[in-house]
Write a protein that holds these residues in place. Structure first.
Motif, PDB file in Angstrom:
ATOM      1  N   ASN A  36     -41.094   6.342 -37.403  1.00 24.07           N
ATOM      2  CA  ASN A  36     -41.368   5.226 -38.293  1.00 24.07           C
ATOM      3  C   ASN A  36     -42.312   4.242 -37.611  1.00 24.07           C
ATOM      4  N   PRO A  37     -43.549   4.137 -38.059  1.00 23.77           N
ATOM      5  CA  PRO A  37     -44.505   3.251 -37.387  1.00 23.77           C
ATOM      6  C   PRO A  37     -44.126   1.781 -37.473  1.00 23.77           C
ATOM      7  N   ASP A  38     -43.245   1.432 -38.411  1.00 23.79           N
ATOM      8  CA  ASP A  38     -42.824   0.041 -38.563  1.00 23.79           C
ATOM      9  C   ASP A  38     -41.497  -0.247 -37.875  1.00 23.79           C
ATOM     10  N   GLY A  39     -40.879   0.774 -37.273  1.00 25.44           N
ATOM     11  CA  GLY A  39     -39.588   0.587 -36.628  1.00 25.44           C
ATOM     12  C   GLY A  39     -39.722   0.150 -35.183  1.00 25.44           C
ATOM     13  N   PRO A  40     -38.614  -0.238 -34.562  1.00 23.00           N
ATOM     14  CA  PRO A  40     -38.636  -0.547 -33.130  1.00 23.00           C
ATOM     15  C   PRO A  40     -39.120   0.654 -32.340  1.00 23.00           C
ATOM     16  N   CYS A  41     -39.832   0.401 -31.262  1.00 27.42           N
ATOM     17  CA  CYS A  41     -40.404   1.496 -30.473  1.00 27.42           C
ATOM     18  C   CYS A  41     -39.428   1.948 -29.393  1.00 27.42           C
ATOM     19  N   LEU A  42     -39.281   3.269 -29.246  1.00 34.58           N
ATOM     20  CA  LEU A  42     -38.543   3.873 -28.148  1.00 34.58           C
ATOM     21  C   LEU A  42     -39.512   4.731 -27.345  1.00 34.58           C
ATOM     22  N   VAL A  43     -39.535   4.532 -26.036  1.00 34.30           N
ATOM     23  CA  VAL A  43     -40.398   5.295 -25.131  1.00 34.30           C
ATOM     24  C   VAL A  43     -39.530   6.253 -24.329  1.00 34.30           C
ATOM     25  N   PHE A  44     -39.896   7.538 -24.327  1.00 37.97           N
ATOM     26  CA  PHE A  44     -39.141   8.587 -23.653  1.00 37.97           C
ATOM     27  C   PHE A  44     -39.881   9.029 -22.391  1.00 37.97           C
ATOM     28  N   ILE A  45     -39.163   9.031 -21.257  1.00 34.82           N
ATOM     29  CA  ILE A  45     -39.763   9.387 -19.975  1.00 34.82           C
ATOM     30  C   ILE A  45     -38.949  10.521 -19.348  1.00 34.82           C
ATOM     31  N   HIS A  46     -39.572  11.663 -19.156  1.00 31.13           N
ATOM     32  CA  HIS A  46     -38.884  12.857 -18.645  1.00 31.13           C
ATOM     33  C   HIS A  46     -38.650  12.771 -17.142  1.00 31.13           C
ATOM     34  N   GLY A  47     -37.934  13.764 -16.613  1.00 29.57           N
ATOM     35  CA  GLY A  47     -37.646  13.837 -15.191  1.00 29.57           C
ATOM     36  C   GLY A  47     -38.644  14.694 -14.435  1.00 29.57           C
ATOM     37  N   PHE A  48     -38.405  14.843 -13.145  1.00 34.28           N
ATOM     38  CA  PHE A  48     -39.301  15.582 -12.262  1.00 34.28           C
ATOM     39  C   PHE A  48     -39.430  17.039 -12.699  1.00 34.28           C
ATOM     40  N   GLY A  49     -40.668  17.524 -12.754  1.00 34.21           N
ATOM     41  CA  GLY A  49     -40.936  18.924 -13.063  1.00 34.21           C
ATOM     42  C   GLY A  49     -40.870  19.275 -14.530  1.00 34.21           C
ATOM     43  N   ALA A  50     -40.476  18.325 -15.376  1.00 36.81           N
ATOM     44  CA  ALA A  50     -40.383  18.580 -16.816  1.00 36.81           C
ATOM     45  C   ALA A  50     -41.644  18.063 -17.503  1.00 36.81           C
ATOM     46  N   ASP A  51     -41.582  17.926 -18.810  1.00 33.21           N
ATOM     47  CA  ASP A  51     -42.663  17.292 -19.556  1.00 33.21           C
ATOM     48  C   ASP A  51     -42.063  16.671 -20.808  1.00 33.21           C
ATOM     49  N   LEU A  52     -42.904  16.104 -21.655  1.00 32.78           N
ATOM     50  CA  LEU A  52     -42.392  15.369 -22.812  1.00 32.78           C
ATOM     51  C   LEU A  52     -41.627  16.250 -23.793  1.00 32.78           C
ATOM     52  N   LEU A  53     -41.877  17.570 -23.778  1.00 32.29           N
ATOM     53  CA  LEU A  53     -41.170  18.458 -24.699  1.00 32.29           C
ATOM     54  C   LEU A  53     -39.701  18.633 -24.320  1.00 32.29           C
ATOM     55  N   ALA A  54     -39.302  18.128 -23.162  1.00 32.27           N
ATOM     56  CA  ALA A  54     -37.889  18.161 -22.789  1.00 32.27           C
ATOM     57  C   ALA A  54     -37.037  17.369 -23.783  1.00 32.27           C
ATOM     58  N   TRP A  55     -37.678  16.474 -24.552  1.00 30.85           N
ATOM     59  CA  TRP A  55     -36.955  15.615 -25.494  1.00 30.85           C
ATOM     60  C   TRP A  55     -36.922  16.194 -26.906  1.00 30.85           C
ATOM     61  N   HIS A  56     -37.375  17.435 -27.100  1.00 30.19           N
ATOM     62  CA  HIS A  56     -37.599  17.918 -28.460  1.00 30.19           C
ATOM     63  C   HIS A  56     -36.327  17.938 -29.309  1.00 30.19           C
ATOM     64  N   MET A  57     -35.142  18.082 -28.689  1.00 31.98           N
ATOM     65  CA  MET A  57     -33.917  18.106 -29.480  1.00 31.98           C
ATOM     66  C   MET A  57     -33.416  16.711 -29.845  1.00 31.98           C
ATOM     67  N   CYS A  58     -33.982  15.693 -29.234  1.00 28.88           N
ATOM     68  CA  CYS A  58     -33.522  14.317 -29.466  1.00 28.88           C
ATOM     69  C   CYS A  58     -34.422  13.522 -30.411  1.00 28.88           C
ATOM     70  N   LEU A  59     -35.651  13.948 -30.609  1.00 29.00           N
ATOM     71  CA  LEU A  59     -36.617  13.112 -31.309  1.00 29.00           C
ATOM     72  C   LEU A  59     -36.438  13.109 -32.833  1.00 29.00           C
ATOM     73  N   VAL A  60     -36.381  14.275 -33.445  1.00 26.23           N
ATOM     74  CA  VAL A  60     -36.360  14.356 -34.904  1.00 26.23           C
ATOM     75  C   VAL A  60     -35.222  13.547 -35.526  1.00 26.23           C
ATOM     76  N   PRO A  61     -33.998  13.552 -34.981  1.00 30.25           N
ATOM     77  CA  PRO A  61     -32.933  12.762 -35.595  1.00 30.25           C
ATOM     78  C   PRO A  61     -33.163  11.251 -35.565  1.00 30.25           C
ATOM     79  N   LEU A  62     -34.170  10.802 -34.824  1.00 33.68           N
ATOM     80  CA  LEU A  62     -34.422   9.368 -34.700  1.00 33.68           C
ATOM     81  C   LEU A  62     -35.652   8.901 -35.467  1.00 33.68           C
TER      82      LEU A  62
END
Length: 284
Positions: A36-62
């Motif tokens: 939601n471009p009008d909603g509060p912003c959440l920034v996701f930061i992955h751990g060592f050796g991973a990448d942003l796709l590590a969050w793929h199971m958490c993003l869509v429900p939000l």
């Protein structure tokens, strides 16, 4: 502008597409933005050796409630291979410029392991830009992290060593996840320059691993007790990588959730529980 066009511009996006942005002083910035471009912003930061796709199971429900931004850290994913001097300061300064580039003025942060340590450092650097911190298996709050298997893999990458480290990341019995993680780790080091960047971040060389901000260093004394933003810590009761937070290392207004039957990767091992906690926390 017609009402139809206006509605389409503000409608939450469920599409998960990667973008590459130039203009950062350290090089390319790889990120994902959805929700939601009008909603509060959440920034996701992955751990060592991973990448942003590590969050793929958490993003869509939000996506309905929040603007979601996930980043590839330096040396990871498709972002720049320039990790600076591999210090916490270098990472927080990189993050500050990245958020400027993406027009993120204030946000809640969801961060894992090394990413959680960077998020804490950033909250100390720019407290006015951090509304809330959700830290998953955070590094830097307890004693020495156990990265022996990771160091062995970085020194001489092989699928066998990658899967050995993956078994330490996940709770026992998750061979399905171990295979996925092992293959992903080998793909990560397919680029020799990225492998060098990861080694530099952990100070891994032919003589072994030396203490680094990522693996061993903790925040000093009551440094983090200065933070005023709400803090949620989630960790698995089978996490053998990062020790639990030292007593008094976090402000009194922090809360800790222990997830049963979960290792060092709660967002991958127990995404439903993590999502439920995030919704409650960031709605608060």
């Amino acid at each position: 502008m017609s009402e139809t066009v206006a509605a389409s511009l503000s409608r939450p996006s469920r599409r998960m597409s990667l973008a590459l942005r130039e203009g950062h002083s350290r090089g390319s910035l790889s990120y994902l933005e959805m929700g939601n471009p009008d909603g509060p912003c959440l920034v996701f930061i992955h751990g060592f050796g991973a990448d942003l796709l590590a969050w793929h199971m958490c993003l869509v429900p939000l996506v309905t409630e929040f603007r979601l931004v996930a980043l590839d850290l330096p040396g990871h994913g498709r972002s720049t291979l320039d990790v600076g001097d591999a210090s916490l300061e270098a990472m927080t300064e990189w993050l500050d410029e990245a958020l400027d580039l993406l027009d993120v003025r204030e946000a809640g942060f969801v961060a894992h392991s090394m990413g959680a340590k960077i998020a804490l450092g950033y909250a100390l650097l720019r407290p006015e830009r951090v509304s809330r911190l959700a830290l998953i298996a955070p590094a830097g709050l307890g004693g020495v992290a156990d990265h022996g298997a990771l160091n062995q893999w970085l020194q001489s990458p092989s699928l066998e060593r990658a899967e050995a480290f993956a078994r330490r990341l996940a709770a026992p019995g998750r061979e399905d996840l171990v295979r996925v993680l092992g293959a992903g780790m080998m793909d990560t080091v397919a680029n020799p320059q990225r492998l060098d960047a990861l080694r530099y971040l952990l100070n891994v060389n032919e003589g072994g691993a030396m203490p680094s901000f990522q693996s061993n260093a903790t925040f000093n004394g009551g440094e983090l007790t200065q933070l005023r933003c709400p803090i949620l810590v989630m960790r698995g009761d089978h996490d053998v990588i990062v020790p639990p937070p030292h007593e008094g290392s976090l402000p009194l207004h922090s809360c800790i959730r222990l997830l049963p039957g979960v290792g060092h990767l709660p967002h991958m091992e127990a995404p439903r529980e993590v999502i439920a906690e995030l919704k409650v926390f960031f709605r608060g």
